[in-house]
Design a protein around this motif. Structure first.
Motif, mmCIF file in Angstrom:
data_model
loop_
_atom_site.group_PDB
_atom_site.id
_atom_site.type_symbol
_atom_site.label_atom_id
_atom_site.label_comp_id
_atom_site.label_asym_id
_atom_site.label_seq_id
_atom_site.Cartn_x
_atom_site.Cartn_y
_atom_site.Cartn_z
ATOM 1 N N TYR A 269 0.561 -1.371 -0.317
ATOM 2 C CA TYR A 269 -0.236 -0.174 0.002
ATOM 3 C C TYR A 269 1.104 1.084 -0.090
ATOM 4 O O TYR A 269 2.473 0.819 0.312
ATOM 5 C CB TYR A 269 -0.824 0.037 1.039
ATOM 6 C CG TYR A 269 -2.000 -1.203 1.062
ATOM 7 C CD1 TYR A 269 -3.305 -0.663 0.460
ATOM 8 C CD2 TYR A 269 -1.960 -2.596 1.572
ATOM 9 C CE1 TYR A 269 -4.052 -1.598 0.396
ATOM 10 C CE2 TYR A 269 -2.399 -3.941 1.236
ATOM 11 C CZ TYR A 269 -3.771 -3.117 0.918
ATOM 12 O OH TYR A 269 -4.570 -3.855 0.556
ATOM 13 N N LEU A 270 0.181 2.421 -0.179
ATOM 14 C CA LEU A 270 1.365 3.652 -0.579
ATOM 15 C C LEU A 270 2.440 4.010 1.014
ATOM 16 O O LEU A 270 3.244 4.517 1.159
ATOM 17 C CB LEU A 270 0.039 5.128 -0.661
ATOM 18 C CG LEU A 270 0.680 5.763 -0.860
ATOM 19 C CD1 LEU A 270 1.092 6.255 -2.023
ATOM 20 C CD2 LEU A 270 0.050 7.153 -0.464
ATOM 21 N N GLU A 271 1.755 3.486 2.289
ATOM 22 C CA GLU A 271 2.410 3.864 3.390
ATOM 23 C C GLU A 271 3.384 2.662 3.613
ATOM 24 O O GLU A 271 4.337 2.609 4.054
ATOM 25 C CB GLU A 271 1.526 4.268 4.684
ATOM 26 C CG GLU A 271 0.206 2.736 4.941
ATOM 27 C CD GLU A 271 -1.134 3.429 4.156
ATOM 28 O OE1 GLU A 271 -1.204 4.246 4.376
ATOM 29 O OE2 GLU A 271 -1.248 2.302 3.314
ATOM 30 N N PRO B 211 0.488 11.686 -1.760
ATOM 31 C CA PRO B 211 -0.024 11.293 -1.594
ATOM 32 C C PRO B 211 -0.853 12.932 -2.098
ATOM 33 O O PRO B 211 -1.220 13.335 -2.122
ATOM 34 C CB PRO B 211 -0.105 11.408 0.575
ATOM 35 C CG PRO B 211 1.600 11.427 0.356
ATOM 36 C CD PRO B 211 2.050 11.949 -0.771
ATOM 37 N N GLU C 206 -7.895 8.530 0.815
ATOM 38 C CA GLU C 206 -7.325 6.550 0.795
ATOM 39 C C GLU C 206 -6.743 6.177 -0.516
ATOM 40 O O GLU C 206 -6.481 5.590 -0.116
ATOM 41 C CB GLU C 206 -8.998 6.221 1.056
ATOM 42 C CG GLU C 206 -10.094 6.009 -0.806
ATOM 43 C CD GLU C 206 -10.524 7.310 -1.552
ATOM 44 O OE1 GLU C 206 -10.695 7.899 -2.380
ATOM 45 O OE2 GLU C 206 -10.149 8.953 -0.536
ATOM 46 N N ARG C 207 -6.061 7.175 -0.959
ATOM 47 C CA ARG C 207 -5.061 6.907 -1.221
ATOM 48 C C ARG C 207 -4.037 7.894 -2.094
ATOM 49 O O ARG C 207 -4.091 9.454 -1.529
ATOM 50 C CB ARG C 207 -5.675 6.732 -3.155
ATOM 51 C CG ARG C 207 -6.379 8.006 -3.907
ATOM 52 C CD ARG C 207 -7.469 7.107 -5.204
ATOM 53 N NE ARG C 207 -7.552 8.147 -5.717
ATOM 54 C CZ ARG C 207 -8.524 8.379 -6.537
ATOM 55 N NH1 ARG C 207 -9.410 7.264 -7.208
ATOM 56 N NH2 ARG C 207 -8.962 9.242 -7.509
ATOM 57 N N ARG D 258 -4.147 2.779 -0.114
ATOM 58 C CA ARG D 258 -3.556 3.520 1.455
ATOM 59 C C ARG D 258 -4.539 2.113 1.711
ATOM 60 O O ARG D 258 -5.443 1.385 1.720
ATOM 61 C CB ARG D 258 -3.959 4.513 1.939
ATOM 62 C CG ARG D 258 -3.597 6.219 1.719
ATOM 63 C CD ARG D 258 -3.716 6.902 2.645
ATOM 64 N NE ARG D 258 -3.243 7.869 2.676
ATOM 65 C CZ ARG D 258 -2.102 8.425 2.677
ATOM 66 N NH1 ARG D 258 -1.893 7.922 3.797
ATOM 67 N NH2 ARG D 258 -1.238 10.309 2.340
#
Length: 156
Positions: free
Chosen positions: A13-15, A117, A123-124, A152
């Protein structure tokens, strides 16, 4: 994980991502019949469909369509399961610096260049990635700079 190679099958995920991360895919061998089938349907130029006709062409031999190379690249990326929820593109610049020939074994290597971000969609976010498709001699046969939407991690 900055600058370290990461393998697929993890659904990042992004993080989970950082600038400089490198990811790699599996491999795919380009066979003559596959090159011709793809070209006959989607890019029926003589240098993609017929060995004899290709001899008098720009390439001098049968080569895969760049769009075929792009399709194989996409399949390798999807099969790598690198990003959660798949590869959702929003922008791409692509070049084909050298032709793909029958028997070439392709693999993909990507490097995260930027992470952004979303301010309006928490959420994305987006990532910019340099994606190189390489042959068995580690020669770049396709290069993309692409921006992808990345989710995310869902909150419980």
């Amino acid at each position: 994980m900055n600058g370290k190679a990461i393998s697929g099958g993890t659904d990042f995920y992004l993080e989970d991502l950082s600038v400089g991360q490198v990811f790699q895919t599996g491999r795919h061998r380009m066979e003559v019949d596959e090159i011709k089938r793809f070209a006959q349907q989607f890019d029926p130029q003589i240098f993609h469909t017929d060995e004899r006709g290709a001899e008098g062409s720009f390439f001098g031999e049968l080569v895969a369509s760049g769009w075929h190379t792009g399709s194989v690249t996409m399949r390798l990326l999807v099969e790598s399961r690198f990003l959660a929820d798949g590869f959702i593109g929003s922008h791409i610049d692509v070049t084909w610096p050298r032709p793909v020939k029958p028997g070439d074994v392709l693999r993909v290597q990507g490097t995260i260049l930027e992470i952004d971000p979303s301010k309006s969609r928490p959420e994305r976010g987006r990532i910019t990635v340099s994606v190189e498709t390489l042959n068995q001699r580690d020669e770049v046969v396709q290069k993309m700079i692409t921006t992808l939407l990345v989710h995310r991690r869902p909150t419980a």
